[in-house]
Design an enzyme around this catalytic site. Structure first.
Site, mmCIF file in Angstrom:
data_model
loop_
_atom_site.group_PDB
_atom_site.id
_atom_site.type_symbol
_atom_site.label_atom_id
_atom_site.label_comp_id
_atom_site.label_asym_id
_atom_site.label_seq_id
_atom_site.Cartn_x
_atom_site.Cartn_y
_atom_site.Cartn_z
ATOM 1 N N ASP A 1 0.888 -1.146 0.000
ATOM 2 C CA ASP A 1 0.000 0.000 0.000
ATOM 3 C C ASP A 1 0.937 1.210 0.000
ATOM 4 O O ASP A 1 2.105 1.082 0.343
ATOM 5 C CB ASP A 1 -0.860 -0.052 1.266
ATOM 6 C CG ASP A 1 -1.634 1.220 1.478
ATOM 7 O OD1 ASP A 1 -2.212 1.704 0.502
ATOM 8 O OD2 ASP A 1 -1.647 1.728 2.612
ATOM 9 N N ASP B 1 -1.694 -0.656 5.668
ATOM 10 C CA ASP B 1 -2.062 -0.145 6.986
ATOM 11 C C ASP B 1 -3.491 0.382 7.061
ATOM 12 O O ASP B 1 -4.051 0.472 8.129
ATOM 13 C CB ASP B 1 -1.103 0.965 7.410
ATOM 14 C CG ASP B 1 -1.381 2.254 6.676
ATOM 15 O OD1 ASP B 1 -1.724 2.181 5.473
ATOM 16 O OD2 ASP B 1 -1.285 3.328 7.285
#
Lengths: 59, 735
Positions: free
Chosen positions: B434, B614
């Protein structure tokens, strides 16, 4: 060899005593904080000199 | 407005005494223990305060009619320690009980192994021993071994029974069978005044295996304790309206319908709807989007977003249909059920091993009968085969490596959430990152610091220390001297001002500092103005890469891994990051469903994907991946679905996880091969009926020691890795 009749049980009894002592120490949570125990021994202020019951109350 | 602190969900009550468990930051030395305990016990009303130094926790008991939980916390703050309340997980309490039971079994097995061996050595070496004495020793051994094995063998017996009920085979089935057969046969042989009994082998086997199991369990408990502490550190507090009064409560205690106040700089503690107020919120932890979103009355906001400018009142709502949370939860459910259960290396070995060994034993009986041996002798030889192959080395081969490897990872700042994560990390061939908060730091950083007069920057940074605004934190991190100016006043939503050297200094919005807005707004970049004594500077803050991102990405590529970025942020925000890291394969603007689809596509190509993310929007992707990792700053749901959590600002732990796991798998395989080799030598001897108890004992202990020593090699060879910064609240890892 008859000496074995009481020597071997005596040896076993000693071993059992050790085992019982260990199980007792485990039960009384003495292994819950291994690092703390090592450090707590360094502070000796649990022997407060002013604590009268400590020395004089003994019969 | 005074605000009371309500910690009642963390407090347990018993006969007027209240009890709380706290994770304490920065307990580092012996004097801390004394300072905290004595300091608290001096306060009237506190009954007991006890620090557990190993897991950095404090338990306090107090009389409820005299004190409140808030008083305990503030007393602790006066002594100089920050504490975080937490609810001990049920799992943790159960594991503590299980751990104690394992140690008890270990002690009993140790006692039995030592004493039976004492008697056995006498029998082996006493060649002139008469038969009565030998029988006496064998019966004595039986007296010790049988009750001890019945007690200490329970962890294996219970697990074996459970596996058989589920119609499966695990390593405990052959272990239990071996122990029971060895004991049963020895008993029969002893009754028949025979020369050989295997009580020593059975008890020693139990002792070795319990050693491995206890260590494995202790390591897992330790990492769990640290993970719980870190979660406690992240406990969010919410400001709730109770009538007209404002009460500070932990976010976990919030209920649907509660009205909350969210000040500037606070994290939104729960999902809900804005009732009044307007503000900009940063949703990078929720969607990965770095541009701020304007919200007003009626807007839906999610837990984890940071309130930037204004003060908001909100009402807590349950996840409604059509919201992001709802979609994430729906996708998560699907991903978790779809995940095929990974079969551990040890269980795969057991499935192969048990049938082979049991068939060998059966063939031994048939072979000896065919050769004309008596039924008694044939069965004894077959049981000897089972005893000698009893998978001491095999059962220790994997747990010992696991203990060593998770210890190494722990010191590198990687906390494993699942037991088989190491095996799955080792198989990874593709890493999907990410962007926001994973490749970049979770907080924005000032990126034009070098272009600003150092004296001005230092003043701005020290002034920023007095502000609660999220952007101020990025400016404050530039301060060399972390000392706020006296008398600084914060104007909520505008900035902070103070008198420095006799003239006023202002830090905040352009208007607050008396500067005209240039109107140039690059998306994802925030501007902070600072004015002092007639001089003005503009600071710009943006998401920046983790300091070692480029190096770590290069190192991962050197491993032959395919790298990919899958971000929820706008493509034009992802492109420069991908270019800097020279990752050709990237995608921006992906929503949770698209992320899952991308990962499923990779899986369909036969790839083993590691997902590092996250945000809340990453949670389903993490659950769908072969193995997953998230930084400690991740959203709660995301972290719960990650196989490992890493600490600190560096990306290095991702490399560490893969490197250590690969090495660990190599050692595990070596150990398994070693166990096979051992059996290849030992089994023919057993089949020929040449095994004596002495040979069995020597082979068993020798192979166990070798496998354990080999496992220790998993510690070495972490080349290219640096010592991780020690996180607060981290207990030292067991070596």
């Amino acid at each position: 060899m008859t000496v074995l009749i009481y020597l071997v049980p005596a040896a076993l009894a000693l071993g059992l005593t050790g085992l019982v002592a260990f199980l007792w120490s485990l039960r009384s949570r003495q292994y819950d904080d291994m690092e703390g125990a090592a450090l707590r021994v360094l502070s000796d202020d649990d022997l407060a000199p002013s604590d009268e019951s400590y020395s004089t109350d003994a019969p | 407005m005074t605000e009371t602190l309500d910690l009642s969900i963390f407090v347990k009550r018993h006969d007027g005494t209240a009890h709380i468990e706290l994770a304490v930051e920065d307990i580092g030395c012996a004097s801390c223990i004394r300072k905290i305990e004595d300091g608290l016990k001096k306060i009237p009303g506190i009954v007991e305060a006890r620090v557990n130094f190993t897991n950095r926790r404090l338990t306090v008991d107090w009389r409820e009619d005299e004190l409140g939980a808030g008083d305990v916390m503030s007393a602790l703050a006066r002594i100089g320690y920050r504490a975080h309340p937490f609810e001990p997980e049920r799992a943790e309490a159960e594991e503590a009980l299980y751990a104690r039971w394992l140690v008890k079994c270990l002690a009993v097995a140790g006692f039995a192994a030592m004493n039976v061996m004492l008697l056995s050595v006498a029998v082996w070496s006493g060649t002139d021993m008469d038969q009565d004495t030998r029988d006496f020793f064998h019966w004595l051994s039986a007296l010790i071994a049988l009750p001890c094995a019945a007690y200490a063998g329970q962890p294996f017996f219970q697990s074996a029974v459970k596996a058989i009920r589920a119609r499966q085979l695990n390593m405990d089935v052959p272990i239990s069978l071996g122990v029971l057969l060895a004991l049963g046969m020895s008993l029969v042989e002893t009754a028949g005044h025979a020369e050989h009994a295997y009580f020593d082998s059975a008890t020693m086997l139990l002792f070795f295996l319990l050693c491995g199991r206890t260590l494995d369990h202790a390591m897992r408990r330790k990492t769990r304790a640290v993970a719980t502490n870190l979660a406690a550190l992240k406990t969010e507090f919410a400001h709730r309206f109770d009538g007209s009064e404002l009460v500070q409560v932990p976010a976990a205690a919030l209920k649907t319908g509660d009205r909350l106040l969210v000040r500037s700089g606070d994290r939104v503690p729960a999902d809900g709807i804005v009732l009044s107020g307007t503000s900009e919120i940063d949703e990078s932890l929720v969607t990965g989007e770095t541009t701020l979103r304007d919200v007003g009355a009626g807007a839906a906001i999610h837990a984890g977003a940071v309130n930037f400018s204004g003060t908001l009142t909100m009402r807590v709502t349950a996840a409604g249909t059509g919201t992001l949370i709802d979609e994430v939860e729906r996708l998560l459910e699907k991903a978790v059920t779809a995940k095929s259960r990974y079969v551990r290396l040890a269980d795969r070995a057991a499935r192969l091993y048990a049938p082979v060994v049991h068939a060998t034993a059966a063939l031994t009986v048939i072979g000896w009968l065919a050769a004309g041996a008596s039924v008694h002798d044939s069965i004894i030889t077959a049981i000897a085969v089972l005893i000698i192959t009893c998978p001491c080395a095999l059962a220790l081969a994997i747990p010992t490596v696991q203990v060593v490897a998770s210890g190494v990872l722990f010191r590198a700042g990687v906390i494993l959430n699942s037991g088989d994560a190491i095996e799955r990390f080792a198989e990874v061939d593709t890493v999907v990152f990410d962007k926001t908060g994973t490749l970049t730091l979770p907080e924005p950083r000032v990126d034009n610091a070098a272009a600003i007069d150092p004296a001005m920057l230092e003043r701005a940074a020290r002034l920023a220390l007095s502000s609660r605004h999220p952007l101020a934190a990025s400016v404050a991190s530039e301060a060399r001297e972390r000392q706020p100016f006296e008398g600084a006043i914060e104007e909520p939503g505008q900035g902070v001002r103070a008198l420095i050297d006799g003239s006023e200094a202002r830090l905040g919005s352009l208007a607050f500092c008396g500067m005209t807005d240039t109107g140039l707004h690059e998306p994802g970049v925030s501007t902070i103005a600072f004015a002092h004594a007639g001089r003005e500077v503009l600071l710009t803050a943006r998401q920046s890469l983790r300091p070692d991102a480029e190096k770590t990405i290069a190192a991962l590529r050197a491993f032959g891994l395919d790298l990919m970025i899958l971000s929820g942020d706008r493509p034009d925000a992802v492109a420069p990051i991908a270019r800097t890291l020279s990752i050709a394969n990237w995608r921006g603007g992906a929503d949770p469903a698209e992320k899952i689809a991308a990962i499923e596509a990779l899986k369909a190509q036969g790839r083993r994907v590691l997902v590092v993310g996250d945000g809340l929007n990453d949670a389903p992707a993490l659950a769908a991946a072969h193995v997953s990792m998230s930084p400690i700053s991740a959203a709660d749901i995301t972290q719960a679905h990650a196989d490992a959590v890493f600490l600190g600002v560096r990306l290095q732990p991702v490399w560490d996880a893969i490197a250590v796991s690969r090495r660990a798998r190599r050692v595990m395989r070596q150990n398994l091969w070693f166990a096979v080799l051992y059996n290849a030598v030992a089994v023919p001897i057993a089949i020929l009926g040449l095994v004596t108890p002495l040979i069995a004992a020597a082979a068993m202990s020798g192979s166990s020691v070798l496998v354990t020593l080999n496992a220790l090699r998993a510690r070495f060879g972490r080349e290219g890795s640096h010592a991780a910064e020690t996180p607060a609240l981290t207990a030292r890892a067991a070596s």
